[in-house]
Design a protein around this motif. Sequence first.
Motif, mmCIF file in Angstrom:
data_model
loop_
_atom_site.group_PDB
_atom_site.id
_atom_site.type_symbol
_atom_site.label_atom_id
_atom_site.label_comp_id
_atom_site.label_asym_id
_atom_site.label_seq_id
_atom_site.Cartn_x
_atom_site.Cartn_y
_atom_site.Cartn_z
ATOM 1 N N HIS A 1 -63.372 -24.660 28.151
ATOM 2 C CA HIS A 1 -62.417 -23.693 26.945
ATOM 3 C C HIS A 1 -62.644 -22.406 27.191
ATOM 4 C CE1 HIS A 1 -61.971 -27.568 24.857
ATOM 5 N NE2 HIS A 1 -63.138 -27.892 25.678
ATOM 6 N N ASP A 2 -61.338 -21.643 27.016
ATOM 7 C CA ASP A 2 -61.459 -20.057 26.950
ATOM 8 C C ASP A 2 -62.028 -19.689 25.622
ATOM 9 O OD1 ASP A 2 -60.817 -17.359 26.931
ATOM 10 O OD2 ASP A 2 -58.772 -17.534 27.877
ATOM 11 N N ALA A 3 -63.154 -19.110 25.678
ATOM 12 C CA ALA A 3 -63.963 -18.804 24.606
ATOM 13 C C ALA A 3 -63.139 -17.691 23.729
ATOM 14 C CB ALA A 3 -65.223 -17.981 24.743
ATOM 15 N N LEU A 4 -62.583 -16.856 24.373
ATOM 16 C CA LEU A 4 -61.866 -15.794 23.587
ATOM 17 C C LEU A 4 -60.664 -16.364 22.846
ATOM 18 C CD1 LEU A 4 -61.468 -12.246 23.911
ATOM 19 C CD2 LEU A 4 -59.169 -13.027 23.853
ATOM 20 N N GLY B 1 -67.651 -16.677 17.818
ATOM 21 C CA GLY B 1 -66.880 -15.574 18.425
ATOM 22 C C GLY B 1 -67.011 -15.061 19.684
ATOM 23 N N CYS B 2 -65.807 -14.423 20.238
ATOM 24 C CA CYS B 2 -65.623 -13.854 21.357
ATOM 25 C C CYS B 2 -64.763 -12.570 21.119
ATOM 26 C CB CYS B 2 -65.010 -14.748 22.527
ATOM 27 S SG CYS B 2 -65.121 -14.191 24.231
ATOM 28 N N THR B 3 -65.322 -11.498 21.917
ATOM 29 C CA THR B 3 -64.517 -10.000 21.918
ATOM 30 C C THR B 3 -65.061 -9.629 23.174
ATOM 31 O OG1 THR B 3 -66.883 -9.071 21.146
ATOM 32 C CG2 THR B 3 -65.137 -9.672 19.354
ATOM 33 N N VAL B 4 -64.134 -8.602 23.451
ATOM 34 C CA VAL B 4 -64.150 -7.598 24.449
ATOM 35 C C VAL B 4 -64.756 -6.418 24.106
ATOM 36 C CG1 VAL B 4 -62.997 -6.364 26.216
ATOM 37 C CG2 VAL B 4 -62.300 -8.591 25.789
ATOM 38 N N ASP B 5 -66.090 -5.761 24.392
ATOM 39 C CA ASP B 5 -66.434 -4.399 24.081
ATOM 40 C C ASP B 5 -65.777 -3.249 24.730
ATOM 41 O OD1 ASP B 5 -68.038 -2.289 23.040
ATOM 42 O OD2 ASP B 5 -69.965 -3.136 23.959
ATOM 43 N N GLU C 1 -68.548 8.241 30.905
ATOM 44 C CA GLU C 1 -68.234 9.089 31.922
ATOM 45 C C GLU C 1 -68.727 8.310 33.191
ATOM 46 O OE1 GLU C 1 -69.487 13.500 34.030
ATOM 47 O OE2 GLU C 1 -70.225 12.586 31.958
ATOM 48 N N ARG C 2 -67.691 8.305 34.502
ATOM 49 C CA ARG C 2 -67.954 7.216 35.275
ATOM 50 C C ARG C 2 -68.072 5.768 34.882
ATOM 51 N NH1 ARG C 2 -72.235 9.030 39.567
ATOM 52 N NH2 ARG C 2 -71.034 8.086 41.151
ATOM 53 N N PRO C 3 -67.265 5.071 34.263
ATOM 54 C CA PRO C 3 -67.352 3.895 33.817
ATOM 55 C C PRO C 3 -66.966 3.003 34.850
ATOM 56 C CG PRO C 3 -65.216 4.620 33.241
ATOM 57 C CD PRO C 3 -65.817 5.995 33.692
ATOM 58 N N SER C 4 -67.293 1.677 35.024
ATOM 59 C CA SER C 4 -66.712 0.453 35.542
ATOM 60 C C SER C 4 -65.099 0.557 34.961
ATOM 61 C CB SER C 4 -67.084 -0.631 35.337
ATOM 62 O OG SER C 4 -66.501 -1.699 35.795
ATOM 63 N N ASP C 5 -64.360 -0.025 35.766
ATOM 64 C CA ASP C 5 -62.980 -0.151 35.277
ATOM 65 C C ASP C 5 -62.824 -1.430 34.370
ATOM 66 O OD1 ASP C 5 -63.454 -1.634 37.754
ATOM 67 O OD2 ASP C 5 -61.579 -1.365 38.599
ATOM 68 N N HIS C 6 -63.923 -2.172 34.309
ATOM 69 C CA HIS C 6 -64.063 -3.359 33.610
ATOM 70 C C HIS C 6 -64.581 -3.163 32.390
ATOM 71 C CE1 HIS C 6 -62.452 -6.340 36.381
ATOM 72 N NE2 HIS C 6 -62.848 -5.414 37.324
ATOM 73 N N ALA C 7 -64.554 -3.769 31.206
ATOM 74 C CA ALA C 7 -65.183 -4.040 30.163
ATOM 75 C C ALA C 7 -66.145 -5.224 29.705
ATOM 76 C CB ALA C 7 -64.665 -3.699 28.884
ATOM 77 N N PRO C 8 -67.181 -5.241 29.064
ATOM 78 C CA PRO C 8 -67.730 -6.318 29.019
ATOM 79 C C PRO C 8 -67.124 -7.347 27.921
ATOM 80 C CG PRO C 8 -69.260 -4.562 28.691
ATOM 81 C CD PRO C 8 -68.002 -3.888 28.872
ATOM 82 N N VAL C 9 -67.374 -8.623 28.249
ATOM 83 C CA VAL C 9 -66.773 -9.523 27.350
ATOM 84 C C VAL C 9 -68.045 -10.278 26.668
ATOM 85 C CG1 VAL C 9 -65.374 -11.649 27.019
ATOM 86 C CG2 VAL C 9 -64.816 -10.075 28.689
ATOM 87 N N LEU C 10 -68.220 -10.559 25.437
ATOM 88 C CA LEU C 10 -69.250 -11.232 24.796
ATOM 89 C C LEU C 10 -68.833 -12.292 23.923
ATOM 90 C CD1 LEU C 10 -69.508 -7.820 24.203
ATOM 91 C CD2 LEU C 10 -71.842 -8.586 23.457
ATOM 92 N N ALA C 11 -69.638 -13.437 23.965
ATOM 93 C CA ALA C 11 -69.506 -14.522 23.160
ATOM 94 C C ALA C 11 -70.772 -15.024 22.348
ATOM 95 C CB ALA C 11 -68.986 -15.846 23.860
ATOM 96 N N THR C 12 -70.654 -15.360 20.876
ATOM 97 C CA THR C 12 -71.725 -15.660 20.142
ATOM 98 C C THR C 12 -71.648 -17.165 19.971
ATOM 99 O OG1 THR C 12 -70.812 -14.959 18.329
ATOM 100 C CG2 THR C 12 -72.434 -13.338 19.432
ATOM 101 N N PHE C 13 -72.917 -17.823 19.963
ATOM 102 C CA PHE C 13 -73.019 -19.341 19.638
ATOM 103 C C PHE C 13 -73.973 -19.450 18.261
ATOM 104 C CE2 PHE C 13 -71.539 -18.353 23.783
ATOM 105 C CZ PHE C 13 -70.557 -19.283 23.818
ATOM 106 N N ALA C 14 -73.601 -20.586 17.599
ATOM 107 C CA ALA C 14 -74.691 -20.937 16.676
ATOM 108 C C ALA C 14 -75.696 -21.741 17.149
ATOM 109 C CB ALA C 14 -73.975 -21.688 15.519
#
Length: 257
Positions: A184-187, A230-234, A241-254
């Motif tokens: 399942h796609d967590a987001l 929950g699931c989010t993109v940070d 400065e000098r970032p990756s072109d991607h952002a982290p994705v996080l999911a939390t679980f009970a």
Amino acid sequence: MKLATWNVNSLRVRLPQVLAWLQTQQPDVLALQETKLEDHLFPVAELAALGYHAAFSGQKTYNGVALLSRQPLQDVQLGVPGLADDQRRVLAATTGGVRVVCLYVPNGQALDSPKYAYKLNWLAAVRNWLQAEVTVHGRVAVMGDFNVAPEDRDVYSPARWAGQVLVSDPERAAFRALLDIGLHDALRLHDQPERVFSWWNYGRLALARNWGLRIDHILVSATLAGECQGCTVDTGPRHHERPSDHAPVLATFAAPA
């Protein structure tokens, strides 16, 4: 439990950002892609100082994956069993009762490129392997840069991207095939605002205009889906400065009942 994934586009360049992010977010597991580091150069000591165990599979200049975990990583698997592939794109391990898999899916380059056929064949092999992993382990999380935007809502301009890699029908079908094995796609388990993306081109003010794609995903088995809070993109690290072109994705679980 908090799981996260981040294509860092060179861990050598982004290590200070990763260390700071780990201290702030404190995920239990972080999957990294495009580390672009040979194994003898992996920053084991710096990560251990923050309390993280590490498993990694790298190569010079390209690819490279890693798993960072607060608990020891067991039954580490490098690559896909039975798939002859020298590229370092797959890493799996068990930690905290969860089988975690880090994927860096090939880009595919263009629909008429041999790399596109390689991508589709690679995804088919990964699906077959993951089907067995889900059956054996039950609690499974597959995280990484999938290089697939699953739906039009995952693309800032579907018309502009039509006929290109990352959004083609065969790629999307390969992504759905992963869901068909019980992932399942967590987001998408939770209500989200519109235009949630995880990757933006470096040029043309793409980030400021939010001209992005959602190609970084956390897929979870049914048990974990039921525990997902929950699931989010940070997007914060994308503004460094000098970032990756991607952002982290996080999911939390009970915690399991």
